[in-house]
Design a protein around this motif. Structure first.
Motif, PDB file in Angstrom:
ATOM      1  N   GLY A 168       0.813  -1.206   0.000  1.00 17.71           N
ATOM      2  CA  GLY A 168       0.000   0.000   0.000  1.00 17.71           C
ATOM      3  C   GLY A 168       0.848   1.259   0.000  1.00 17.71           C
ATOM      4  N   PRO A 169       0.195   2.421   0.021  1.00 13.81           N
ATOM      5  CA  PRO A 169       0.897   3.699  -0.111  1.00 13.81           C
ATOM      6  C   PRO A 169       1.909   3.949   1.001  1.00 13.81           C
ATOM      7  N   TYR A 170       2.919   4.741   0.673  1.00 13.92           N
ATOM      8  CA  TYR A 170       3.886   5.183   1.669  1.00 13.92           C
ATOM      9  C   TYR A 170       3.258   6.294   2.520  1.00 13.92           C
ATOM     10  N   PRO A 171       3.831   6.549   3.698  1.00 16.04           N
ATOM     11  CA  PRO A 171       3.305   7.632   4.537  1.00 16.04           C
ATOM     12  C   PRO A 171       3.345   8.975   3.796  1.00 16.04           C
ATOM     13  N   SER A 172       2.487   9.876   4.180  1.00 16.53           N
ATOM     14  CA  SER A 172       2.342  11.157   3.488  1.00 16.53           C
ATOM     15  C   SER A 172       3.615  11.998   3.530  1.00 16.53           C
ATOM     16  N   LYS A 173       4.486  11.763   4.513  1.00 16.66           N
ATOM     17  CA  LYS A 173       5.709  12.566   4.602  1.00 16.66           C
ATOM     18  C   LYS A 173       6.625  12.360   3.398  1.00 16.66           C
ATOM     19  N   TYR A 174       6.418  11.255   2.661  1.00 14.05           N
ATOM     20  CA  TYR A 174       7.256  11.008   1.477  1.00 14.05           C
ATOM     21  C   TYR A 174       6.733  11.753   0.244  1.00 14.05           C
ATOM     22  N   ASN A 175       5.651  12.475   0.407  1.00 14.33           N
ATOM     23  CA  ASN A 175       5.163  13.303  -0.698  1.00 14.33           C
ATOM     24  C   ASN A 175       6.005  14.557  -0.877  1.00 14.33           C
ATOM     25  N   ASP A 176       6.729  14.955   0.172  1.00 14.96           N
ATOM     26  CA  ASP A 176       7.561  16.158   0.132  1.00 14.96           C
ATOM     27  C   ASP A 176       9.032  15.787   0.074  1.00 14.96           C
ATOM     28  N   GLU A 208       6.774  22.944   3.916  1.00 11.20           N
ATOM     29  CA  GLU A 208       6.315  24.158   4.600  1.00 11.20           C
ATOM     30  C   GLU A 208       7.325  24.640   5.635  1.00 11.20           C
ATOM     31  N   ASN A 209       7.951  23.701   6.361  1.00  9.65           N
ATOM     32  CA  ASN A 209       8.883  24.093   7.424  1.00  9.65           C
ATOM     33  C   ASN A 209      10.184  24.679   6.881  1.00  9.65           C
ATOM     34  N   SER A 210      10.551  24.277   5.660  1.00 14.53           N
ATOM     35  CA  SER A 210      11.848  24.697   5.134  1.00 14.53           C
ATOM     36  C   SER A 210      11.751  25.705   3.993  1.00 14.53           C
ATOM     37  N   ARG A 211      10.530  26.004   3.552  1.00 13.46           N
ATOM     38  CA  ARG A 211      10.351  26.842   2.365  1.00 13.46           C
ATOM     39  C   ARG A 211      11.050  28.193   2.495  1.00 13.46           C
ATOM     40  N   GLN A 212      10.882  28.841   3.659  1.00 13.03           N
ATOM     41  CA  GLN A 212      11.458  30.169   3.846  1.00 13.03           C
ATOM     42  C   GLN A 212      12.984  30.130   3.789  1.00 13.03           C
ATOM     43  N   PHE A 213      13.556  29.088   4.393  1.00 12.62           N
ATOM     44  CA  PHE A 213      15.018  28.960   4.381  1.00 12.62           C
ATOM     45  C   PHE A 213      15.535  28.826   2.957  1.00 12.62           C
ATOM     46  N   PHE A 214      14.921  27.935   2.157  1.00 10.87           N
ATOM     47  CA  PHE A 214      15.409  27.703   0.802  1.00 10.87           C
ATOM     48  C   PHE A 214      15.143  28.906  -0.107  1.00 10.87           C
ATOM     49  N   GLN A 215      14.076  29.621   0.161  1.00 10.96           N
ATOM     50  CA  GLN A 215      13.820  30.824  -0.621  1.00 10.96           C
ATOM     51  C   GLN A 215      14.941  31.843  -0.433  1.00 10.96           C
ATOM     52  N   LYS A 216      15.340  32.029   0.822  1.00 14.23           N
ATOM     53  CA  LYS A 216      16.442  32.950   1.108  1.00 14.23           C
ATOM     54  C   LYS A 216      17.742  32.431   0.494  1.00 14.23           C
TER      55      LYS A 216
END
Length: 697
Positions: free
Chosen positions: A646-654, A659-667
């Motif tokens: 069956g499907p992998y846990p949802s954390k493997y979709n990212d 969301e937690n790292s978006r700001q860091f990588f944007q900078k």
């Protein structure tokens, strides 16, 4: 009309399809012998009286015809589907002066096969519609925007003549471009880069006008929207099968004799078996894609070039619009490049040709004030893959004709038939050394791109639901890294499990595992543990310890630990059960004692002769193939595991960016972009791409 200068072409050092191939395998390509004369007689129902209305309408002050001559215009092997005539007339004007006039006249072959084909699809009607009803309107669109261009010769309709000669309905009468210096180039030699660029520019102009005209005036007639067969797919396929079946058989027989032909024979056989259900759909317009009127038969003999007295290329015009169809432009692009460009450039310049066409398409759509969405280059490149199997048809139906020496056996009946003479003619096509030389390279190129298989959209498969796997509990580090939290005795339990003769830990040491510049994130340490065995000898065990430096950006360790601890062993077990012994990554271990740091402990693969490649040099071909094979094994196992569990846990979709790292990588990316702007002047030729890179960053 002038040519646009090309800004960037592939460098001369670009490798051919198979750069490692020995030169001894290269087929010597013979030169073409003199043209064979077309012995087909001029139909006796054609006479000068039929041309009076054409001359009256198009030659100012026309009085009467003083002389009339019609003869075959092309040698054997230059045109199969129809008979091409050159009609030369001396027209007397009202002031008694003589004006020479010349037409090209396309006439149906007087054979049973042609008459049956015309009952199913009258391509003369379609071709006259394009020449007379559409092309002038496309040219007028450009004229209204200040650009005077010509796409094709002017054509004329018989009206009065039809009342006395019905066969004139199945003709196309055109202005003879030879009067203005237009001519075919050598089909055997193929087009060079400059000639190919001009064709692609003209093709983009034609496509852009067809898209803009539809945007303004709405859909075209069914004969254009669906092709000469109309919307009846079954009728179309019955005709295509009749046309292709005997040719496919002879082609497949000969492919096995080409270099590595055995590798492609099965794929091609499967392709032909599936073609009935997929060939028409591949050419159908999709409402969510960019569509144009394709020329439909865009090969070198349907392109007329004009040169100045010094041999410089001036212009190019299209002829032969008997198979137009409203669909994605990849159809014309694949057909043209595969059949008409010199093999020296056909494959190595392919992506460049697609980009050049796209640049011209965008330029002319903007000029015509096209209001709908303009396709991006990446979308067009994707289409050449998605519909790339379309390239096979011109490669086995048209390219052998292009490369065949002129011969009197090159007739419409032999091209489509299955008589002994027809089979003998097809054998000449596919045993031709010139064709074999090209196809050996093309087949490898098609196979490398996955184009020997018809594209079939993936279908979602139902899978059983699986419970979510909870993350491994870890405590975030509250202090800088310090090996005081770990000592050599902590490794005893791990080593006991591996070494039956273990007696005690003698000592241990840790050093940095990577060179400066090889690792930017977490800390990697090489840990060496010295062990005393029961016979008092010593043995060293090496590990790599990865310690999280900062979990405030995004904590990837729970996911990585789960992959190493759960999925890697499970994937390898799948291969073991299938009878294969495959290693995907180093073994990982966990200490039993509670540790406040996020860590990953792995075996040191250097102890079993693995080593890092030089990142600055990059991988050679063999190492790259090895990596790709391992990636494919990993991907295959991940799919099989999902199928079973069956499907992998949802954390493997990212991935890393969530969301937690978006700001860091944007900078981070903004900082990289600023650095690139400061340094871009140091890179040669970067001006052409700098603005695109900055947008991407």
């Amino acid at each position: 009309m002038g040519l646009s200068n090309s800004k960037k072409k592939p460098e001369a050092s670009i490798a051919p399809v198979n750069a490692t191939q020995s030169e001894t395998n290269v087929t010597t390509v013979p030169k073409a012998p003199p043209v064979a004369v077309n012995a087909t007689p001029v139909p006796n129902w054609i006479n000068e009286s039929q041309f009076v209305e054409i001359l009256t309408q198009n030659v100012p002050h026309f009085s009467e015809i003083r002389s009339f001559n019609a003869e075959a215009a092309m040698g054997a092997g230059e045109n199969y589907a129809t008979l091409m005539l050159r009609v030369k007339i001396e027209a007397e004007l009202k002031d008694k002066t003589i004006k020479p006039v010349s037409f090209m006249m396309k006439v149906a072959h007087d054979t049973a096969q042609m008459q049956e084909m015309l009952k199913v699809a009258n391509f003369f009607d379609v071709e006259n519609e394009v020449y007379i009803d559409l092309i002038p309107k496309f040219e007028e669109l450009y004229k209204s925007k200040g650009l005077n261009l010509t796409l094709a010769p002017r054509a004329y309709r018989f009206n009065e003549g039809l009342k006395t000669e019905p066969k004139l309905k199945n003709t196309v009468l055109m202005y003879d471009l030879g009067q203005d210096g237009y001519k075919n180039v050598s089909r055997v030699k193929g087009l060079n880069v400059q000639q190919a660029e001009l064709v692609l520019r003209k093709l983009a102009q034609y496509h852009a006008a067809s898209a803009a005209y539809k945007s303004i005036h709405g859909p075209y007639t069914d004969s254009i929207m669906y092709g000469m067969f109309g919307a009846d797919v079954e009728k179309a396929m019955d005709m295509l099968n009749t046309m292709f079946a005997s040719t496919q058989k002879v082609f497949l027989e000969n492919v096995k004799n080409y270099r590595d032909g055995y590798k492609y024979h099965k794929k091609l056989k499967t392709y032909f078996e599936k073609m009935r259900d997929n060939f028409i759909s591949l050419g159908m317009a999709k409402p969510d894609e960019f569509n144009v009127i394709n020329h439909g038969d865009c090969w070198v003999n349907n392109l007329l070039f004009k040169f100045d007295q010094s041999g410089n290329l001036m212009d190019m015009l299209f002829v032969d619009f008997q198979n137009p169809r409203y669909a994605h432009p990849a159809t014309d692009l694949l057909y043209f490049i595969m059949t008409s460009v010199d093999i020296s450039y056909k494959l190595t310049y392919f992506d460049y040709f697609i980009k050049y066409y796209h640049d011209q398409l965008v330029e002319h759509l903007k000029l015509l004030d096209y209001k709908e969405r303009v396709p991006k280059l990446v979308e067009l490149q994707i289409e050449t893959y998605k519909y790339g199997s379309w390239a096979i048809m011109p490669c086995y139906m048209v390219l052998p004709v292009v490369l065949l020496d002129p011969t009197e056996s090159a007739t419409f009946e032999n091209f489509l038939g299955d008589t002994e003479a027809a089979v003998d003619f097809k054998q000449k096509m596919y045993t031709n050394k010139r064709y074999q030389h090209c196809m050996e390279q093309i087949l490898q190129w098609l196979d490398n791109r996955g184009l020997l298989e018809i594209y079939e959209p993936p279908r979602a498969l139902p899978v059983a639901a699986a419970p979510s796997i909870g993350p491994v509990e870890q405590t975030k580090s509250q202090s800088d890294l310090d090996l005081d939290w770990l000592n050599s005795q902590d490794f005893a339990e791990l080593i006991v499990a591996q070494e039956p003769q273990f007696e005690k830990i003698v000592g241990g040491a840790s050093t940095t595992a990577t060179k400066p510049g090889d690792n930017y994130g977490d800390t990697l340490l090489k840990v060496n543990i010295e062990v005393q065995l029961k016979d008092k000898s010593t043995k060293n065990y090496d590990f790599v310890l990865k310690v999280q430096a900062d979990s405030s950006i995004a904590n990837y360790f729970p996911k990585e630990l789960e992959v190493y601890g759960k999925y890697v062993p499970a994937f390898e077990q799948l291969y073991t059960e299938a009878g294969y012994s495959i290693r995907l990554s180093p073994r990982s271990y966990r200490f039993n004692k509670a540790i406040k740091h996020n860590y990953l402990l792995m075996e040191d693969l250097r102890r079993i002769d693995f080593e890092m490649a030089d990142r600055r040099q990059g991988l050679d071909l063999d190492h790259t193939k090895s990596v790709l094979k391992k990636i494919a094994q990993w991907h295959a196992a991940s799919l099989k595991y999902k199928e079973l569990n069956g499907p992998y846990p949802s954390k493997y979709n990212d991935g890393k960016i969530c969301e937690n790292s978006r700001q860091f990588f944007q900078k981070l990316y903004e900082s990289i972009g600023e650095g690139f702007v400061r340094m871009k002047h140091n890179f040669k030729g970067v001006e052409e791409y700098a603005h695109k890179l900055l947008l991407a960053l």
